[in-house]
Design an enzyme around this catalytic site. Structure first.
Site, mmCIF file in Angstrom:
data_model
loop_
_atom_site.group_PDB
_atom_site.id
_atom_site.type_symbol
_atom_site.label_atom_id
_atom_site.label_comp_id
_atom_site.label_asym_id
_atom_site.label_seq_id
_atom_site.Cartn_x
_atom_site.Cartn_y
_atom_site.Cartn_z
ATOM 1 N N ASN A 30 13.806 19.128 -8.847
ATOM 2 C CA ASN A 30 14.583 20.082 -9.487
ATOM 3 C C ASN A 30 13.851 21.537 -9.217
ATOM 4 O OD1 ASN A 30 16.189 18.528 -10.856
ATOM 5 N ND2 ASN A 30 14.842 18.132 -12.488
ATOM 6 N N TYR A 78 -1.194 19.568 -17.668
ATOM 7 C CA TYR A 78 -0.404 18.986 -16.492
ATOM 8 C C TYR A 78 -1.315 19.070 -15.218
ATOM 9 C CZ TYR A 78 3.706 19.797 -19.184
ATOM 10 O OH TYR A 78 4.850 19.646 -20.266
ATOM 11 N N HIS A 121 3.505 15.972 -10.462
ATOM 12 C CA HIS A 121 4.347 17.139 -10.274
ATOM 13 C C HIS A 121 3.520 18.342 -9.844
ATOM 14 C CE1 HIS A 121 8.591 17.368 -10.165
ATOM 15 N NE2 HIS A 121 8.931 17.681 -11.350
ATOM 16 N N ASN A 131 11.561 23.388 -13.337
ATOM 17 C CA ASN A 131 13.027 23.627 -13.277
ATOM 18 C C ASN A 131 13.525 24.907 -12.964
ATOM 19 O OD1 ASN A 131 13.064 20.990 -13.690
ATOM 20 N ND2 ASN A 131 14.246 20.840 -15.406
#
Length: 208
Positions: free
Chosen positions: A133, A35, A40, A87
């Site tokens: 989120n 990631y 994000h 989340n």
């Protein structure tokens, strides 16, 4: 609070240059090499830039997050990168706020915003989750939305039918990553002003 928590708090505050934590600065993202440099993870990018400026490493696992302490703008701050995945970011943030008895108005959250172009940023004193989120999780678990935040532009989807998850979990292009690097530097300047109570100055200077 257990005796271990009490000892941990005393130990944290007795470190060189330590003192009572006054602010929690949380950069949101997802843990793991896969990631890195994804849209994000804009919050992680900013916190890494801030840690580099302050010559500290965010490498202590606590509150379900990687953390470190630093004196920023004359205020003792906890830098926090939740390790819960996006989340569930609120689980990490709430643990830190409760441990140090920090009110939500002294929580600063940095995260990605697809409504802003890469390189742009926007500061808000409070607000809804706007479909994000990570922010949704923080609002739900704190019961508050009155925490300041720094939104980092990552660009909108290339077309309406493009899957949102694929977009925010995709990596920046080389050009956009260069824009994000400069934007992260600007965000660090904003954070330093915000902890000094100069949020209006930060907004006037950097809001897109």
């Amino acid at each position: 609070m257990s005796i271990f928590d009490i000892f941990d708090r005393i130990s944290s505050n007795s470190q060189t240059g330590g003192g009572k934590i006054e602010y929690v600065i949380a950069g949101l993202g997802n843990p793991g090499m896969q990631y890195e440099n994804t849209r994000h993870n804009a919050g992680f990018i900013v916190l890494d830039a801030l840690a580099k400026q302050e010559n500290v490493q965010i490498n202590r696992m606590k509150f379900k997050a990687l953390t470190t302490e630093a004196t920023i703008g004359g205020k003792r701050c906890l830098l926090l990168k939740p390790n819960t995945f996006m989340n569930l970011s609120g689980e990490s943030v709430v643990q830190a706020l409760e441990f140090y008895k920090i009110p939500t108005e002294k929580l600063i959250v940095i995260y990605d915003d697809i409504s802003l172009e890469p390189g742009k940023l926007r500061i808000r004193r409070k607000g809804s989750h706007g479909g994000h989120n990570g922010i949704r999780s923080i609002i739900e678990l704190t019961g508050r939305d009155d925490f300041p935040r720094v939104k980092m532009g990552v660009g909108k989807k290339p077309h309406p039918d493009y899957n949102l998850a694929d977009w925010v979990l995709g990596k920046f292009s080389k050009e956009d990553l260069e824009k994000m690097t400069q934007s992260a530097e600007n965000a660090c300047e904003c954070i330093k002003l915000m902890v000094q109570g100069k949020t209006d100055e930060a907004m006037n200077k950097h809001n897109s």
